[in-house]
Write an enzyme that holds these catalytic residues in place. Structure first.
Site, PDB file in Angstrom:
ATOM      1  N   LYS A  71      88.756  26.281  49.145  1.00 53.07           N
ATOM      2  CA  LYS A  71      89.406  25.202  48.388  1.00 53.07           C
ATOM      3  C   LYS A  71      88.516  24.655  47.281  1.00 53.07           C
ATOM      4  O   LYS A  71      88.962  23.863  46.448  1.00 53.07           O
ATOM      5  CB  LYS A  71      89.827  24.085  49.343  1.00 53.07           C
ATOM      6  CG  LYS A  71      90.946  24.495  50.295  1.00 53.07           C
ATOM      7  CD  LYS A  71      91.315  23.383  51.252  1.00 53.07           C
ATOM      8  CE  LYS A  71      92.504  23.783  52.126  1.00 53.07           C
ATOM      9  NZ  LYS A  71      92.235  24.977  52.949  1.00 53.07           N
ATOM     10  N   ASN A  98      90.612  29.617  55.729  1.00 57.33           N
ATOM     11  CA  ASN A  98      91.001  28.916  56.956  1.00 57.33           C
ATOM     12  C   ASN A  98      90.459  29.631  58.188  1.00 57.33           C
ATOM     13  O   ASN A  98      90.416  30.853  58.252  1.00 57.33           O
ATOM     14  CB  ASN A  98      92.533  28.842  57.038  1.00 57.33           C
ATOM     15  CG  ASN A  98      93.115  28.057  55.883  1.00 57.33           C
ATOM     16  OD1 ASN A  98      93.188  26.845  55.920  1.00 57.33           O
ATOM     17  ND2 ASN A  98      93.510  28.762  54.830  1.00 57.33           N
TER      18      ASN A  98
END
Length: 642
Positions: A431, A470
Site C-alpha cells: 500500500k 496482504n
C-alpha cells in the site's frame, strides 16, 4: 454381556445391537468348540466309510475311541487356552494355538495307535482317519472364529457407515492408501471410506483395500445423491496448485465436503484424528514457500541480541518464533498492546524455555522509553514491525498514523544507527506504492526516511526494507473477517465486486523478512513475487462453499462500496521503480526514488509537529509533499489534490 442384555430388556430399548455385545463367556466358547469337534468326528467318519467301504476302527467300542479323541482334543485346548480370547479380536497367535492343540491331539492319539500296534500287533484305528479328523477339526474351529470375526466386522462397519461421513480418498498412490488404511483402522474417526478417486481411466474394475476405484468422470457425470458420498479426503502435498484447484472446483460444484489429510511423513497415530480437517481457503492460496538460507540466517542470529518491535502482532510474533529457532542470546519483544504481548510471552516461555526473552510494553514513538533498551542490550539485529495498518482507521486519524508509522520508524531507525546495530529490517506494505490512503503514504514516508539514513556520514548500520501484500490470517485481514461473517450466518460484505488483492502466508512473509536481513547490503527495498492477484469476490464465494453453504442462497454477499483510501488494485512497484534480480528468484530489489537525509528529516519533523497539534488537514498536506505520488481516493482529503 448379561448386564447389557438386562439393560436392553428392562430399560425400554427393544433393540439389541450386536456390536454392543462385549464378548461370550469362555464356557460357551468351549461348548461350541466341543460341538465343532463332534461334528468333525462324525464328518470324518462319514468320509472315511465312503472311501474305504470297510471297518476303519479295530475296536469293539467305537464310542470309547471317539470319546478318547474328543477328550484329548479338549485337554489340549484347555492347556493352550484356545477358548480364552475374544473371538472377534482373534489374531494369528489365537489361530496358532488352535493349530498346536489339534496337532498335539493328532500326535497323542497317533502315538497311542503305534504303541497299540507294537503291543497287540494291530492298531485300533487307521491313521488316515486321524489325519482327516485333524484337518477337518482345525478348519472347523478356524472358520468358526473367522466367521464370527467377520460378522462382527460387517455389523460394526454397517453401523458406523450409517453414522459417519461417507468419503472417497483422492489418489491411488501409496500415500493415499496409507491414509485410507489409517482411517479404516481407527474406529473413532467420523469417516467411512467407500472408495478411491483417480484421474486414470484404467482402474474402473480394480479394488484397493477392498474398496472400489472411481474415475473422475463418474464424479463429473453424477449428482451427489447418486454418488452416495458426503465428501472427499485429499492430501495437499501430493498435488500442484493447478491440480488442487481443478479438483476443488469439481467438488464444490458437486456440493461435496473437502477434507485435508496430512502426508504420511507427518502422520502420527496420537494426533491423526485431529489432523484431518476441512479444507481452508488458505490451503488454496498457499504457494511454494521461498527457500531461505538457514546457515546464513543462523549466523546472523546465533548468540546475538535481537529486538522485534510490534512483536505481539501477527507478523512480529511469527518473526519472534522463527528467530528463536536460531538460539539467539536475547530476544526483546516490544509492543504497546498489553494482552497480545502477554499471550506471546506465555507461548514463548512454553515453546522456548532455553531462550532468554524480555517483553517490553512500550510505544515506539516514545524515544525516552525506547533508547534505554538500545543502551542496555547492544542489539545486533532490529526487526521493525510496529505500525498502524488499518486503512479506514488511519484515514480517520492521520495524526496517530504519522506518530507511530513515521515518527516511530524514525526513532527506531536513528537509534539503530546511533548504537551501531548491524542490521535494521523494516516491514513495509504494498500500500506504500502509489498510495491512495494515509496509511500507505505514511509507510512510504517511513521507507524514504529509513533509506536516507544509509548514506549518512558515520553510519555503519545496514538499513533494509521489505515490502509485501496482504498476509493470510493476520490481524484484521479479510479471511478471518469473512470466516466470522459466515459463522454468523452472513451476510459477507465486500467493498466492490472488482476488488483484487495479493496474498501470502504469515510464515512465508517472515521468511522473506529473515532472508532480506541477511542478503541486504543497505538501502534496498525488497519486494516479493506475490504470484497472481486474487479477486476478493471469488475468494468469498469459495469460502462460503467450503463452509458447506451456497453463495447468495444460504449466505448473502453484499457490496458496501470502497472505503476511504481504498483502491481496487494493489501494486508492489511504483511507476518510476526499476527492479533488480537477486540470487533468490522470488525476491527482487525495487529501485525507488530516494530523498536526501537532511530534506526528509526536515519534512518528518514538520509533519510530526502537525501530528502533535492534531491538525489532520496539515498532516495530510505535508504527507502529500513527502510522497508526491500520494493521491487520495474516496476520501475527504481529495480536495488537497486539486
Amino acid at each position: 454381556m448379561y448386564n447389557s442384555f438386562r439393560k436392553k430388556m428392562f430399560g425400554g430399548d427393544n433393540v439389541v445391537n450386536l456390536s454392543d455385545v462385549r464378548y461370550l463367556p469362555r464356557w460357551i466358547i468351549l461348548v461350541i468348540d466341543i460341538i465343532i469337534l463332534v461334528i468333525s468326528l462324525f464328518l470324518s467318519t462319514y468320509i472315511i466309510e465312503k472311501i474305504t467301504r470297510s471297518e476303519f476302527i479295530y475296536h469293539r467300542e467305537k464310542i470309547v475311541i471317539f470319546a478318547g479323541v474328543i477328550f484329548s482334543n479338549v485337554m489340549f485346548m484347555y492347556i493352550f487356552k484356545t477358548y480364552a480370547g475374544i473371538i472377534r479380536h482373534s489374531t494369528f497367535i489365537d489361530l496358532f494355538k488352535l493349530l498346536i492343540s489339534c496337532f498335539c491331539t493328532l500326535f497323542l492319539v497317533g502315538t497311542a495307535n503305534i504303541i497299540c500296534e507294537w503291543s497287540t500287533g494291530k492298531e485300533f484305528i487307521i491313521n488316515p482317519f486321524l489325519i482327516l479328523y485333524f484337518i477337518i477339526s482345525f478348519m472347523g474351529l478356524f472358520l468358526f472364529r473367522l466367521y464370527v470375526k467377520e460378522f462382527f466386522h460387517i455389523v460394526r462397519e454397517y453401523r458406523r457407515s450409517t453414522l459417519k461421513k461417507r468419503i472417497l480418498v483422492l489418489g491411488i498412490d501409496e500415500q493415499s492408501i496409507a491414509i485410507a488404511r489409517a482411517i479404516l483402522d481407527n474406529p473413532s474417526l467420523p469417516y467411512h471410506v467407500v472408495g478411491f478417486l483417480t484421474q486414470r481411466t484404467d482402474s474402473k474394475r480394480a479394488y484397493l483395500l477392498g474398496k472400489p476405484i472411481f474415475a473422475k468422470e463418474k464424479i463429473e457425470e453424477n449428482a451427489k445423491e447418486e454418488l452416495l458420498i458426503d465428501g472427499v479426503i485429499i492430501i495437499k502435498e501430493m498435488m500442484s496448485k493447478d491440480e488442487m484447484n481443478s479438483w476443488v472446483n469439481l467438488f464444490l460444484e458437486k456440493d461435496l465436503n473437502i477434507f485435508k489429510a496430512p502426508s504420511v511423513q507427518k502422520l502420527r497415530d496420537s494426533d491423526f484424528a485431529g489432523s484431518i480437517r476441512n479444507l481452508q481457503i488458505e490451503d488454496l492460496l498457499n504457494r511454494k514457500p521461498i527457500k531461505i538460507e538457514n546457515e546464513e540466517i543462523k549466523r546472523r542470529h546465533f548468540n546475538k541480541n535481537i529486538l522485534v518491535t510490534g512483536g505481539a502482532g501477527s507478523i512480529g510474533s511469527e518473526i519472534v518464533r522463527q528467530v528463536a529457532q536460531f538460539n539467539p542470546s536475547l530476544i526483546v519483544v516490544l509492543d504497546q498492546a498489553e494482552t497480545p504481548l502477554y499471550d506471546i510471552e506465555l507461548e514463548m516461555k512454553e515453546k522456548f524455555p532455553h531462550i532468554r526473552f524480555k517483553f517490553v510494553l512500550a510505544d515506539v514513538s516514545n524515544k525516552h522509553r525506547i533508547e534505554p533498551l538500545f543502551q542496555t542490550y547492544n542489539f545486533s539485529m532490529v526487526y521493525h514491525a510496529a505500525a498502524y495498518k488499518h486503512v479506514p482507521l488511519v484515514e480517520e486519524n492521520p495524526h496517530e498514523g504519522i506518530l507511530v508509522n513515521v515518527l516511530g520508524s524514525k526513532i527506531i531507525a536513528t537509534l539503530s544507527s546511533k548504537y551501531n546495530v548491524n542490521r535494521f529490517v523494516m516491514i513495509s506494505t504494498d500500500k506504500a506504492v502509489n498510495p491512495t490512503n494515509v496509511m500507505g503514504a505514511s509507510k512510504r514516508a517511513a521507507e524514504l526516511f529509513v533509506q536516507s539514513l544509509q548514506n549518512v556520514e558515520g553510519n555503519t548500520t545496514k538499513f533494509i526494507t521489505t515490502r509485501f501484500g496482504n498476509v493470510l490470517g493476520s490481524n484484521g485481514s479479510v479471511i478471518p473477517h469473512f470466516k466470522r461473517q459466515i459463522e454468523a450466518g452472513g451476510p459477507v460484505t465486500i467493498t466492490h465486486p472488482d476488488i483484487v488483492r495479493y496474498f501470502m502466508t504469515i510464515p512465508e512473509a517472515c521468511e522473506l523478512v529473515l532472508q532480506a536481513g541477511t542478503m541486504g547490503q543497505g538501502g534496498e527495498i525488497f519486494v516479493f513475487d506475490m504470484g497472481e492477484p486474487v479477486k476478493i469476490l471469488d475468494l468469498a464465494r469459495r469460502m462460503i462453499k467450503l463452509s458447506g453453504f451456497e453463495p447468495n442462497i444460504d449466505i448473502k454477499i453484499i457490496y458496501t462500496g470502497l472505503r476511504p483510501g481504498e483502491k481496487l488494485y494493489e501494486e508492489l512497484l511504483s511507476d518510476d521503480a526499476k527492479t533488480l534480480p537477486t540470487h533468490n528468484e522470488k525476491i527482487m530489489i525495487s529501485k525507488d526514488p530516494t530523498i536526501e537525509f537532511l530534506e526528509i528529516e526536515m519534512l518528518v519533523n514538520s509533519i510530526t509537529k502537525a501530528s502533535l497539534r492534531r491538525d489532520k488537514v496539515e498532516v495530510v498536506k505535508l504527507l502529500k509533499i513527502i510522497v508526491p505520488e500520494f493521491r487520495s481516493n474516496n476520501s475527504i482529503y481529495e480536495v488537497l489534490d486539486k
